[in-house]
Design a protein around this motif. Sequence first.
Motif, mmCIF file in Angstrom:
data_model
loop_
_atom_site.group_PDB
_atom_site.id
_atom_site.type_symbol
_atom_site.label_atom_id
_atom_site.label_comp_id
_atom_site.label_asym_id
_atom_site.label_seq_id
_atom_site.Cartn_x
_atom_site.Cartn_y
_atom_site.Cartn_z
ATOM 1 N N ALA A 37 0.798 -1.229 0.000
ATOM 2 C CA ALA A 37 0.000 0.000 0.000
ATOM 3 C C ALA A 37 0.832 1.281 0.000
ATOM 4 O O ALA A 37 0.436 2.270 -0.632
ATOM 5 C CB ALA A 37 -0.958 -0.015 1.187
ATOM 6 N N PRO A 38 1.998 1.354 0.693
ATOM 7 C CA PRO A 38 2.759 2.613 0.663
ATOM 8 C C PRO A 38 3.425 2.908 -0.671
ATOM 9 O O PRO A 38 4.014 3.987 -0.828
ATOM 10 C CB PRO A 38 3.833 2.391 1.750
ATOM 11 N N LEU A 39 3.371 2.004 -1.617
ATOM 12 C CA LEU A 39 4.112 2.143 -2.868
ATOM 13 C C LEU A 39 3.248 2.765 -3.950
ATOM 14 O O LEU A 39 2.092 2.391 -4.153
ATOM 15 C CB LEU A 39 4.615 0.773 -3.338
ATOM 16 N N SER A 40 3.826 3.697 -4.687
ATOM 17 C CA SER A 40 3.173 4.248 -5.866
ATOM 18 C C SER A 40 3.316 3.271 -7.028
ATOM 19 O O SER A 40 4.074 2.294 -6.952
ATOM 20 C CB SER A 40 3.810 5.578 -6.244
ATOM 21 N N ALA A 41 2.608 3.539 -8.096
ATOM 22 C CA ALA A 41 2.751 2.702 -9.289
ATOM 23 C C ALA A 41 4.186 2.736 -9.800
ATOM 24 O O ALA A 41 4.699 1.721 -10.292
ATOM 25 C CB ALA A 41 1.778 3.174 -10.369
ATOM 26 N N GLU A 42 4.846 3.904 -9.677
ATOM 27 C CA GLU A 42 6.233 4.002 -10.113
ATOM 28 C C GLU A 42 7.143 3.165 -9.210
ATOM 29 O O GLU A 42 8.030 2.461 -9.690
ATOM 30 C CB GLU A 42 6.688 5.469 -10.098
ATOM 31 N N ASP A 43 6.930 3.249 -7.884
ATOM 32 C CA ASP A 43 7.699 2.420 -6.957
ATOM 33 C C ASP A 43 7.563 0.950 -7.307
ATOM 34 O O ASP A 43 8.542 0.190 -7.291
ATOM 35 C CB ASP A 43 7.196 2.601 -5.519
ATOM 36 N N ALA A 44 6.333 0.538 -7.589
ATOM 37 C CA ALA A 44 6.026 -0.881 -7.752
ATOM 38 C C ALA A 44 6.597 -1.480 -9.016
ATOM 39 O O ALA A 44 6.617 -2.705 -9.173
ATOM 40 C CB ALA A 44 4.508 -1.089 -7.736
ATOM 41 N N MET A 45 7.109 -0.648 -9.911
ATOM 42 C CA MET A 45 7.667 -1.146 -11.165
ATOM 43 C C MET A 45 9.182 -1.247 -11.127
ATOM 44 O O MET A 45 9.804 -1.896 -11.969
ATOM 45 C CB MET A 45 7.245 -0.231 -12.318
ATOM 46 N N VAL A 46 9.830 -0.650 -10.132
ATOM 47 C CA VAL A 46 11.289 -0.543 -10.110
ATOM 48 C C VAL A 46 11.923 -1.902 -9.815
ATOM 49 O O VAL A 46 11.506 -2.633 -8.920
ATOM 50 C CB VAL A 46 11.741 0.480 -9.050
ATOM 51 N N GLN A 47 12.962 -2.233 -10.572
ATOM 52 C CA GLN A 47 13.797 -3.409 -10.335
ATOM 53 C C GLN A 47 15.239 -2.930 -10.306
ATOM 54 O O GLN A 47 15.790 -2.516 -11.319
ATOM 55 C CB GLN A 47 13.600 -4.462 -11.423
ATOM 56 N N SER A 48 15.872 -3.006 -9.125
ATOM 57 C CA SER A 48 17.185 -2.388 -8.957
ATOM 58 C C SER A 48 18.348 -3.310 -9.270
ATOM 59 O O SER A 48 19.484 -2.855 -9.368
ATOM 60 C CB SER A 48 17.318 -1.864 -7.525
ATOM 61 N N MET A 49 18.103 -4.611 -9.393
ATOM 62 C CA MET A 49 19.153 -5.565 -9.755
ATOM 63 C C MET A 49 18.487 -6.840 -10.255
ATOM 64 O O MET A 49 17.313 -7.097 -9.971
ATOM 65 C CB MET A 49 20.066 -5.861 -8.566
ATOM 66 N N PRO A 50 19.207 -7.660 -11.018
ATOM 67 C CA PRO A 50 18.583 -8.860 -11.593
ATOM 68 C C PRO A 50 18.028 -9.819 -10.544
ATOM 69 O O PRO A 50 17.043 -10.522 -10.817
ATOM 70 C CB PRO A 50 19.732 -9.505 -12.382
ATOM 71 N N GLU A 51 18.634 -9.870 -9.346
ATOM 72 C CA GLU A 51 18.191 -10.829 -8.334
ATOM 73 C C GLU A 51 16.898 -10.397 -7.653
ATOM 74 O O GLU A 51 16.234 -11.219 -7.010
ATOM 75 C CB GLU A 51 19.279 -11.004 -7.256
ATOM 76 N N ALA A 52 16.551 -9.127 -7.744
ATOM 77 C CA ALA A 52 15.340 -8.613 -7.114
ATOM 78 C C ALA A 52 14.202 -8.574 -8.133
ATOM 79 O O ALA A 52 14.418 -8.752 -9.336
ATOM 80 C CB ALA A 52 15.596 -7.221 -6.544
ATOM 81 N N SER A 53 12.996 -8.330 -7.641
ATOM 82 C CA SER A 53 11.831 -8.235 -8.516
ATOM 83 C C SER A 53 11.003 -7.019 -8.124
ATOM 84 O O SER A 53 10.979 -6.632 -6.946
ATOM 85 C CB SER A 53 10.958 -9.491 -8.413
ATOM 86 N N PRO A 54 10.306 -6.417 -9.078
ATOM 87 C CA PRO A 54 9.430 -5.290 -8.743
ATOM 88 C C PRO A 54 8.283 -5.737 -7.838
ATOM 89 O O PRO A 54 7.827 -6.888 -7.900
ATOM 90 C CB PRO A 54 8.905 -4.838 -10.107
ATOM 91 N N ALA A 55 7.794 -4.823 -7.023
ATOM 92 C CA ALA A 55 6.668 -5.147 -6.144
ATOM 93 C C ALA A 55 5.452 -5.574 -6.950
ATOM 94 O O ALA A 55 4.699 -6.478 -6.540
ATOM 95 C CB ALA A 55 6.333 -3.940 -5.263
ATOM 96 N N LYS A 56 5.243 -4.951 -8.095
ATOM 97 C CA LYS A 56 4.092 -5.325 -8.925
ATOM 98 C C LYS A 56 4.201 -6.770 -9.375
ATOM 99 O O LYS A 56 3.193 -7.496 -9.424
ATOM 100 C CB LYS A 56 4.005 -4.384 -10.147
ATOM 101 N N TRP A 57 5.405 -7.195 -9.693
ATOM 102 C CA TRP A 57 5.594 -8.586 -10.102
ATOM 103 C C TRP A 57 5.321 -9.527 -8.938
ATOM 104 O O TRP A 57 4.697 -10.570 -9.111
ATOM 105 C CB TRP A 57 7.004 -8.799 -10.644
#
Length: 435
Positions: A37-57
Motif C-alpha cells: 500500500a505505501p508504494l506508488s505505481a512508479e515504486d512498484a515497477m522498479v527493479q534495482s538488480m537482476p536478483e530482485a523483482s518489482p513489487a508489482k511482479w
Amino acid sequence: MLSTPVPPAGTPDTEPARTALADHYRAVRDRTSHLAAPLSAEDAMVQSMPEASPAKWHLAHTTWFFDRFVLSDRPGAPPVDPGWDHLFNSYYRSVGNAHAQARRGLLSRPSLARVHDYRRQVDERVLALLAGETDAPTRQRITLGLHHEQQHQELLLTDIKHALWNNPLRPAYRDDLPRTPGALQPLDWVRFDEAVVDVGAPAWPGASGFAYDNESPRHRVLVGAHALASRPVTNAEYRAFIDDGGYRTAALWLSDGLDTVEREGWCRPLYWDEGLETEFTLGGMRPIDPAAPVCHLSHYEADAFVRWAGARLPTEFEWERAAAAARGSGDITGNFADAGRLHPTAAPVAPGGDLSQLFGDVWEWTSSAYVPYPGFREMPGALGEYNGKFMSGQQVLRGGSCATAADHLRASYRNFFRPAARWQFSGVRLARDAR
C-alpha cells in the motif's frame, strides 16, 4: 498478526476446516496488499538488480500461483488471463516458459491497477472454491500457496528497500516506522554436549502441520559438542572488525569471498554510510544502533567475521537443535514483520544460559551447504521445481528476520541464498567447538 489457526493439510474436509483455511487465505492475501500500500505505481515497477523483482511482479506472481496451481488445475477452469501465464511464471519450466527475471522491471503493462484487479478476481474464485467441498490436494496447494506468498512478502520488502536505497534521495518506504534503540547485552556462550539428534520435518502433508519438501525427511544426525553465542553479532562488534582492517586482511577470507570483496569494493555492510554512523532502513536513513544485530551481510562477510573473532559459523543442525530445544512446546517468539518495526532490534535481557533472537531480527548464516537430506523427494508434478533444483552453490540460513511473518517459521525451516547475497536481512551468530 496472522494468528488464525489452520488445520493440517491432511485434515478431513469439513466446514470448520474450510472456514479456517479461508480465513487464513484472506489474512495472508490482505497482508501482501497492506505491505504494498505505501508504494506508488512508479515504486512498484522498479527493479534495482537482476536478483530482485518489482513489487508489482510479486503481487502478480503470488496470484498467478493460485491461478495456475489451484484454479486452472481443475477441469474446465481456464486461467483468469492466459496471456499472463508467461509474464508471471517464475521458474516452473514444466508449465511453460517464463519472462526473464532480469527484465521484470520492464513490464509497464499490465498496470498496477490491473494487477490488483487480478488479485481480486483470483481471490473471489479461491474463496468460492473453499465455500464448498474441496479435496485434499486442493487444500494442500492452497496451503503451499499461502506459505509461498509469505516468502514473497519478505522479498517485496527487501527488494523495495534495495530499490529505494539506489535512489540518491534515499526515500523511506514508510516514514512512521518506530525507532527502538536498545542496550547492548553481554555475549555469553551456551554449551551443547555431543548427541545424536532428530532434525528436519516429517514429509508433508501430514498430521504435524506444513513444511516444505526440502525440510524432509526427518532423520538423525550426530552433532558434536559445541557452544553457541547467546545472541547474534551486533553492529558495534562488526564495527570493530571493520576498524581492525577486516576487509583488508586476506587471510580472513574465502578465496571466492576475497575476489568478491575486491571486485565489488566492499568495505562495510550493505546500507551503511561511508562514515559508519548511519544506515539506510525501510524508514529512511537512521543512526546505526550499536546494540542491534548487524544485518545485510553476505555469507562471505559472516565467515570472515567469525574467523576474525576466533570462532566459526554454526552448522544448520547445531542451530536447529538449539532452536527446537528453546521453543519446546511454546510459540515461536521474536521480532518479526508482524511487530511492524521492519528492522532488527537489540537483544532482550535473557536469563543466564539462554539463547536469544534465534527467531526473527536477522536470518543467521550457517556453514552448511544447501543440499538434499538423505532420502529427499521433491513434491510431485510441476511443484517439484519449488526447491530441489536450487540445491547447488547455495548456503543455508536459519531463523527468519524482522521482515518474516511469525507464523511462517519453524525450527526445521531452511532458507537458502548464494554466498554473495547481502540484500536480505542476514546476520551471524558465533559458534565454536566445545573446550
